[in-house]
Motif scaffolding. Sequence first.
Motif, PDB file in Angstrom:
ATOM      1  N   ARG A  13      50.079  23.441  93.200  1.00 23.86           N
ATOM      2  CA  ARG A  13      48.872  23.347  94.225  1.00 23.86           C
ATOM      3  C   ARG A  13      47.416  24.160  94.448  1.00 23.86           C
ATOM      4  NH1 ARG A  13      46.111  24.802  98.919  1.00 23.86           N
ATOM      5  NH2 ARG A  13      48.137  26.803  98.767  1.00 23.86           N
ATOM      6  N   LEU A  14      48.195  25.605  93.934  1.00 24.36           N
ATOM      7  CA  LEU A  14      46.957  26.503  93.643  1.00 24.36           C
ATOM      8  C   LEU A  14      46.895  26.453  92.783  1.00 24.36           C
ATOM      9  CD1 LEU A  14      48.991  29.250  95.478  1.00 24.36           C
ATOM     10  CD2 LEU A  14      46.796  28.075  95.781  1.00 24.36           C
ATOM     11  N   TRP A  15      47.021  26.113  90.943  1.00 22.11           N
ATOM     12  CA  TRP A  15      47.246  25.857  90.026  1.00 22.11           C
ATOM     13  C   TRP A  15      45.926  24.735  90.007  1.00 22.11           C
ATOM     14  CZ3 TRP A  15      45.933  28.399  86.314  1.00 22.11           C
ATOM     15  CH2 TRP A  15      45.335  27.728  84.542  1.00 22.11           C
ATOM     16  N   ALA A  16      46.444  23.320  90.431  1.00 18.99           N
ATOM     17  CA  ALA A  16      45.209  23.192  90.481  1.00 18.99           C
ATOM     18  C   ALA A  16      43.824  22.923  90.551  1.00 18.99           C
ATOM     19  CB  ALA A  16      46.002  21.257  91.339  1.00 18.99           C
ATOM     20  N   GLY A  17      44.401  23.451  92.156  1.00 17.69           N
ATOM     21  CA  GLY A  17      42.637  24.002  92.685  1.00 17.69           C
ATOM     22  C   GLY A  17      41.922  25.217  91.586  1.00 17.69           C
ATOM     23  N   VAL A  18      42.448  25.994  91.138  1.00 18.96           N
ATOM     24  CA  VAL A  18      41.527  27.206  90.451  1.00 18.96           C
ATOM     25  C   VAL A  18      41.071  25.512  89.183  1.00 18.96           C
ATOM     26  CG1 VAL A  18      41.807  28.889  88.446  1.00 18.96           C
ATOM     27  CG2 VAL A  18      42.874  28.452  91.055  1.00 18.96           C
ATOM     28  N   ALA A  19      41.617  24.906  88.123  1.00 21.08           N
ATOM     29  CA  ALA A  19      41.791  24.557  87.507  1.00 21.08           C
ATOM     30  C   ALA A  19      40.743  23.280  87.353  1.00 21.08           C
ATOM     31  CB  ALA A  19      43.374  23.614  86.371  1.00 21.08           C
ATOM     32  N   ARG A  20      40.734  22.502  88.799  1.00 20.62           N
ATOM     33  CA  ARG A  20      39.370  21.825  89.207  1.00 20.62           C
ATOM     34  C   ARG A  20      37.769  23.239  89.096  1.00 20.62           C
ATOM     35  NH1 ARG A  20      42.936  19.834  92.178  1.00 20.62           N
ATOM     36  NH2 ARG A  20      42.896  19.917  93.886  1.00 20.62           N
ATOM     37  N   THR A  21      38.140  23.826  89.320  1.00 25.62           N
ATOM     38  CA  THR A  21      36.841  24.802  89.790  1.00 25.62           C
ATOM     39  C   THR A  21      36.578  25.462  87.519  1.00 25.62           C
ATOM     40  OG1 THR A  21      37.856  27.090  89.808  1.00 25.62           O
ATOM     41  CG2 THR A  21      37.502  25.674  91.648  1.00 25.62           C
ATOM     42  N   ALA A  22      37.497  25.311  86.767  1.00 22.72           N
ATOM     43  CA  ALA A  22      36.850  25.506  85.809  1.00 22.72           C
ATOM     44  C   ALA A  22      35.958  24.632  84.880  1.00 22.72           C
ATOM     45  CB  ALA A  22      38.435  25.310  85.250  1.00 22.72           C
ATOM     46  N   VAL A  23      35.594  24.831  83.941  1.00 20.89           N
ATOM     47  CA  VAL A  23      34.373  24.495  83.214  1.00 20.89           C
ATOM     48  C   VAL A  23      35.066  24.128  81.777  1.00 20.89           C
ATOM     49  CG1 VAL A  23      32.223  23.793  82.008  1.00 20.89           C
ATOM     50  CG2 VAL A  23      32.987  24.751  84.213  1.00 20.89           C
ATOM     51  N   PRO A  24      35.195  22.424  81.365  1.00 18.63           N
ATOM     52  CA  PRO A  24      35.848  22.263  80.071  1.00 18.63           C
ATOM     53  C   PRO A  24      35.155  23.149  79.183  1.00 18.63           C
ATOM     54  CG  PRO A  24      35.265  20.283  80.940  1.00 18.63           C
ATOM     55  CD  PRO A  24      35.106  21.481  82.031  1.00 18.63           C
ATOM     56  N   LEU A  25      35.671  23.292  78.073  1.00 21.15           N
ATOM     57  CA  LEU A  25      35.496  23.527  76.653  1.00 21.15           C
ATOM     58  C   LEU A  25      34.472  22.562  76.127  1.00 21.15           C
ATOM     59  CD1 LEU A  25      37.611  26.350  75.045  1.00 21.15           C
ATOM     60  CD2 LEU A  25      35.906  26.763  75.829  1.00 21.15           C
ATOM     61  N   LYS A  26      33.408  22.439  75.172  1.00 23.21           N
ATOM     62  CA  LYS A  26      32.886  21.307  74.556  1.00 23.21           C
ATOM     63  C   LYS A  26      34.135  20.467  74.044  1.00 23.21           C
ATOM     64  CE  LYS A  26      28.986  20.960  72.034  1.00 23.21           C
ATOM     65  NZ  LYS A  26      27.691  21.613  71.115  1.00 23.21           N
ATOM     66  N   ASP A  27      33.467  18.600  73.934  1.00 26.84           N
ATOM     67  CA  ASP A  27      34.323  18.035  73.249  1.00 26.84           C
ATOM     68  C   ASP A  27      35.883  18.189  74.126  1.00 26.84           C
ATOM     69  OD1 ASP A  27      31.948  16.819  72.366  1.00 26.84           O
ATOM     70  OD2 ASP A  27      32.802  18.662  70.439  1.00 26.84           O
ATOM     71  N   LYS A  28      35.922  19.185  75.379  1.00 23.05           N
ATOM     72  CA  LYS A  28      37.116  19.077  75.702  1.00 23.05           C
ATOM     73  C   LYS A  28      36.830  18.226  76.815  1.00 23.05           C
ATOM     74  CE  LYS A  28      39.775  21.300  72.409  1.00 23.05           C
ATOM     75  NZ  LYS A  28      40.634  20.805  71.475  1.00 23.05           N
ATOM     76  N   VAL A  29      38.403  17.410  77.883  1.00 18.22           N
ATOM     77  CA  VAL A  29      38.485  16.809  78.769  1.00 18.22           C
ATOM     78  C   VAL A  29      39.445  17.952  79.771  1.00 18.22           C
ATOM     79  CG1 VAL A  29      38.120  14.757  77.751  1.00 18.22           C
ATOM     80  CG2 VAL A  29      39.972  15.046  78.757  1.00 18.22           C
ATOM     81  N   LEU A  30      39.055  17.525  81.071  1.00 18.25           N
ATOM     82  CA  LEU A  30      39.372  18.976  82.155  1.00 18.25           C
ATOM     83  C   LEU A  30      40.898  17.390  82.231  1.00 18.25           C
ATOM     84  CD1 LEU A  30      39.557  21.038  83.600  1.00 18.25           C
ATOM     85  CD2 LEU A  30      38.092  19.742  85.872  1.00 18.25           C
ATOM     86  N   PRO A  31      42.494  17.820  82.627  1.00 18.42           N
ATOM     87  CA  PRO A  31      42.883  17.352  82.842  1.00 18.42           C
ATOM     88  C   PRO A  31      43.103  16.915  83.515  1.00 18.42           C
ATOM     89  CG  PRO A  31      43.568  19.363  83.020  1.00 18.42           C
ATOM     90  CD  PRO A  31      42.847  19.389  81.748  1.00 18.42           C
ATOM     91  N   SER A  32      44.488  16.001  84.404  1.00 20.32           N
ATOM     92  CA  SER A  32      43.418  15.008  85.756  1.00 20.32           C
ATOM     93  C   SER A  32      44.696  16.054  86.349  1.00 20.32           C
ATOM     94  CB  SER A  32      43.456  13.678  86.230  1.00 20.32           C
ATOM     95  OG  SER A  32      45.373  13.472  85.453  1.00 20.32           O
TER      96      SER A  32
END
Length: 179
Positions: A13-32
Motif C-alpha cells: 500500500r505504501l509503495w503504491a502510494g509513492v509510485a502514483r506520485t512518480a513521473v514516468p520517464l519519457k516513453d515509459k508507462v506507469l504500472p498500475s
Amino acid sequence: MRRRKTLSAEDRRLWAGVARTAVPLKDKVLPSYPEEAEAPPQRPAPAPFDPRPNLAPTSPGRHSEPRALKVQPSIERPTKRKISKGRIAIDARIDLHDMTQDSAHAALSNFLRQAQMMGMRHVLVITGRGKPGGARGILKRMVPFWFASAEFRMLVSAFENADRHHGGEGALYVRVRKR
C-alpha cells in the motif's frame, strides 16, 4: 543464493502510494497498482519551511533590478581587523534583542536604509546568540538569509561575524552598499 522478500500488505500500500506520485520517464508507462480498500486517509503534506520573508511580488517590468547585486559572504580580513581594532569606526549600531522576526526585519530594513541615506559605511547589527541550553537564536540564523533577499541586497554589500568585544557570534559587522 538471495531469497526474494515478499512485501506485506502495508508495504504494498505504501509503495503504491509513492509510485502514483512518480513521473514516468519519457516513453515509459506507469504500472498500475491495485487500490487498497482499507487504506487510511492521507493527510496533506506540510508546506516546506521557507526561511525567506514573505515579500510582495515586484511589479513586472523590463528589469526588476538595474544590475545583479550579490552580497559577499564576508568582509575582507584586513578591513575586519581594522574595524575590530577601532581603526575603522563603526558608524552606527542596532540591537535586535527581544524582537520578533517581523519587528526585527522591519527595524533592520529601516536602519540600513537610513544608514545608506546618511552615507554610513560600516554598521554593527546585534542579533544575540540565543540561550546556551535552549533556543538557538532565531535572529542569528535569519539575518544572513534576509541579507540574501532582494530587499537587503540593495543595502548590504558584505557582512561578517563581529569580533569578541563587539558581540562575537551574536553580532555582525555589516558593510552598507553605497548609493
